[in-house]
Design a protein around this motif. Sequence first.
Motif, PDB file in Angstrom:
ATOM      1  N   LYS A   1      -6.793  67.298  43.800  1.00  0.00           N
ATOM      2  CA  LYS A   1      -7.076  65.977  44.364  1.00  0.00           C
ATOM      3  C   LYS A   1      -7.663  65.056  43.299  1.00  0.00           C
ATOM      4  O   LYS A   1      -7.450  63.864  43.291  1.00  0.00           O
ATOM      5  CB  LYS A   1      -8.104  66.133  45.493  1.00  0.00           C
ATOM      6  CG  LYS A   1      -7.522  65.908  46.868  1.00  0.00           C
ATOM      7  CD  LYS A   1      -8.625  65.743  47.885  1.00  0.00           C
ATOM      8  CE  LYS A   1      -8.135  64.941  49.059  1.00  0.00           C
ATOM      9  NZ  LYS A   1      -9.208  64.722  50.031  1.00  0.00           N
ATOM     10  N   GLU A   2      -8.427  65.671  42.392  1.00  0.00           N
ATOM     11  CA  GLU A   2      -9.164  64.874  41.411  1.00  0.00           C
ATOM     12  C   GLU A   2      -8.327  64.537  40.188  1.00  0.00           C
ATOM     13  O   GLU A   2      -8.571  63.563  39.508  1.00  0.00           O
ATOM     14  CB  GLU A   2     -10.401  65.657  40.951  1.00  0.00           C
ATOM     15  CG  GLU A   2     -11.420  65.825  42.051  1.00  0.00           C
ATOM     16  CD  GLU A   2     -12.405  66.949  41.761  1.00  0.00           C
ATOM     17  OE1 GLU A   2     -12.332  67.545  40.680  1.00  0.00           O
ATOM     18  OE2 GLU A   2     -13.232  67.217  42.639  1.00  0.00           O
ATOM     19  N   LYS A   3      -7.351  65.368  39.881  1.00  0.00           N
ATOM     20  CA  LYS A   3      -6.593  65.209  38.631  1.00  0.00           C
ATOM     21  C   LYS A   3      -5.115  65.148  38.914  1.00  0.00           C
ATOM     22  O   LYS A   3      -4.637  65.767  39.843  1.00  0.00           O
ATOM     23  CB  LYS A   3      -6.840  66.436  37.747  1.00  0.00           C
ATOM     24  CG  LYS A   3      -7.894  66.220  36.738  1.00  0.00           C
ATOM     25  CD  LYS A   3      -7.837  67.320  35.691  1.00  0.00           C
ATOM     26  CE  LYS A   3      -9.004  67.129  34.756  1.00  0.00           C
ATOM     27  NZ  LYS A   3      -9.822  68.278  34.588  1.00  0.00           N
TER      28      LYS A   3
ATOM     29  N   THR B   1      -2.145  71.642  27.345  1.00  0.00           N
ATOM     30  CA  THR B   1      -3.329  72.462  27.076  1.00  0.00           C
ATOM     31  C   THR B   1      -2.976  73.898  27.450  1.00  0.00           C
ATOM     32  O   THR B   1      -2.528  74.155  28.574  1.00  0.00           O
ATOM     33  CB  THR B   1      -4.530  71.955  27.902  1.00  0.00           C
ATOM     34  OG1 THR B   1      -4.879  70.655  27.424  1.00  0.00           O
ATOM     35  CG2 THR B   1      -5.721  72.888  27.770  1.00  0.00           C
ATOM     36  N   HIS B   2      -3.190  74.808  26.500  1.00  0.00           N
ATOM     37  CA  HIS B   2      -2.830  76.222  26.702  1.00  0.00           C
ATOM     38  C   HIS B   2      -4.035  77.000  27.219  1.00  0.00           C
ATOM     39  O   HIS B   2      -5.066  77.058  26.557  1.00  0.00           O
ATOM     40  CB  HIS B   2      -2.368  76.796  25.351  1.00  0.00           C
ATOM     41  CG  HIS B   2      -2.043  78.250  25.385  1.00  0.00           C
ATOM     42  ND1 HIS B   2      -2.112  79.053  24.272  1.00  0.00           N
ATOM     43  CD2 HIS B   2      -1.639  79.059  26.389  1.00  0.00           C
ATOM     44  CE1 HIS B   2      -1.758  80.293  24.581  1.00  0.00           C
ATOM     45  NE2 HIS B   2      -1.475  80.318  25.871  1.00  0.00           N
TER      46      HIS B   2
ATOM     47  N   SER C   1     -12.945  71.166  32.970  1.00  0.00           N
ATOM     48  CA  SER C   1     -13.607  70.562  31.809  1.00  0.00           C
ATOM     49  C   SER C   1     -12.611  69.897  30.860  1.00  0.00           C
ATOM     50  O   SER C   1     -12.984  69.433  29.787  1.00  0.00           O
ATOM     51  CB  SER C   1     -14.419  71.626  31.066  1.00  0.00           C
ATOM     52  OG  SER C   1     -13.521  72.547  30.491  1.00  0.00           O
ATOM     53  N   CYS C   2     -11.335  69.859  31.258  1.00  0.00           N
ATOM     54  CA  CYS C   2     -10.308  69.343  30.357  1.00  0.00           C
ATOM     55  C   CYS C   2      -9.774  67.996  30.856  1.00  0.00           C
ATOM     56  O   CYS C   2      -9.443  67.863  32.036  1.00  0.00           O
ATOM     57  CB  CYS C   2      -9.184  70.379  30.299  1.00  0.00           C
ATOM     58  SG  CYS C   2      -7.890  69.942  29.162  1.00  0.00           S
ATOM     59  N   ASP C   3      -9.713  67.015  29.972  1.00  0.00           N
ATOM     60  CA  ASP C   3      -9.203  65.690  30.372  1.00  0.00           C
ATOM     61  C   ASP C   3      -7.701  65.723  30.622  1.00  0.00           C
ATOM     62  O   ASP C   3      -7.184  65.011  31.472  1.00  0.00           O
ATOM     63  CB  ASP C   3      -9.502  64.653  29.272  1.00  0.00           C
ATOM     64  CG  ASP C   3     -10.996  64.342  29.234  1.00  0.00           C
ATOM     65  OD1 ASP C   3     -11.658  64.551  30.269  1.00  0.00           O
ATOM     66  OD2 ASP C   3     -11.481  63.916  28.160  1.00  0.00           O
TER      67      ASP C   3
END
Length: 238
Positions: A48-50, A79-80, A126-128
């Motif tokens: 929902k947030e990302k 991102t791996h 924690s990842c943009d």
Amino acid sequence: MWRRATSLSSLIFSSSRRPLRDQQGAYSLKAWEFFCAEPFKGEGCLSKEKNLFITFVLGGPGSGKGTQCAKIVENFGYTHLSAGELLRQEIASNSEDGAVILDMIKEGKIVPSEMTVKLLKKEMESCDNGKFLIDGFPRNEENRIAFEQIIGAEPNSVLFFDCPEEEMIKRVLNRNEGRVDDNIDTIRKRLKVFAASHYPVIEYYSKKGKLYKIDAIGTEDEIFERVRPVFAACKGAH
Ligand SMILES: Nc1ncnc2c1ncn2[C@@H]1O[C@H](COP(=O)(O)OP(=O)(O)OP(=O)(O)O)[C@@H](O)[C@H]1O
Ligand SMILES: Nc1ccn([C@H]2C[C@H](O)[C@@H](COP(=O)(O)O)O2)c(=O)n1
Ligand SMILES: [Mg+2]
């Protein structure tokens, strides 16, 4: 949801924090289904947030998942997240979970989904970047269901590196990275677990039209040329 997941752990673990039954994938799948009947879409739900775009990367031990993920990152900006690597970091942190995880990895077993998804969730939060390659996950149906329920998302696509056993054994024995599970006894156990648990996951995503089966024999570059079109095709979509 986290409260529900915490109470689930008391079903999965005895007081010594060891799994009650070690039959791969079986001991807690029913419990997950029971406790998580409704997908979690509430506050704190990642999907929902990302704006997430998720690719699961599957294949047996040594099939080349990590090698190809590095190339996908380089070429397509993902991102791996390697589930195995996150579990190894947890072992290195000397946490209580780490001790349980080490015992299981040495035996070639699959760690309870609750632990693995918790580590993936922390990294994803924690990842943009919302574009994730999730390597070595889901290993079984329990993993798959736990991810859907806790993260509240499904993958957009799934890569499956199809590699013969003899080739996987040869590659793992040549890897030389000091992993505790890179020895012939553990490899044989991992291959047995893989053979017993991966098929329902592959079948599930195949039926959904999300599966890309890649022939994992050839040089690293040859294999990447088979992978490239999967990502080139959906570049415009995210
Ligand atoms: N196409 C290839 N040909 C030969 N060797 C390869 C190829 N791809 C990867 N390798 C080598 O094989 C070993 C295993 O590859 P990799 O670590 O990418 O596999 P993996 O699927 O991530 O395995 P695991 O599940 O055990 O983490 C590595 O040493 C890697 O350099
Ligand atoms: N979903 C996962 C991923 C990994 N593990 C454990 C068991 C594996 O043998 C080990 C190493 O993983 P790899 O680096 O080979 O992907 O980690 C697990 O239990 N569940
Ligand atoms: Mg790997």
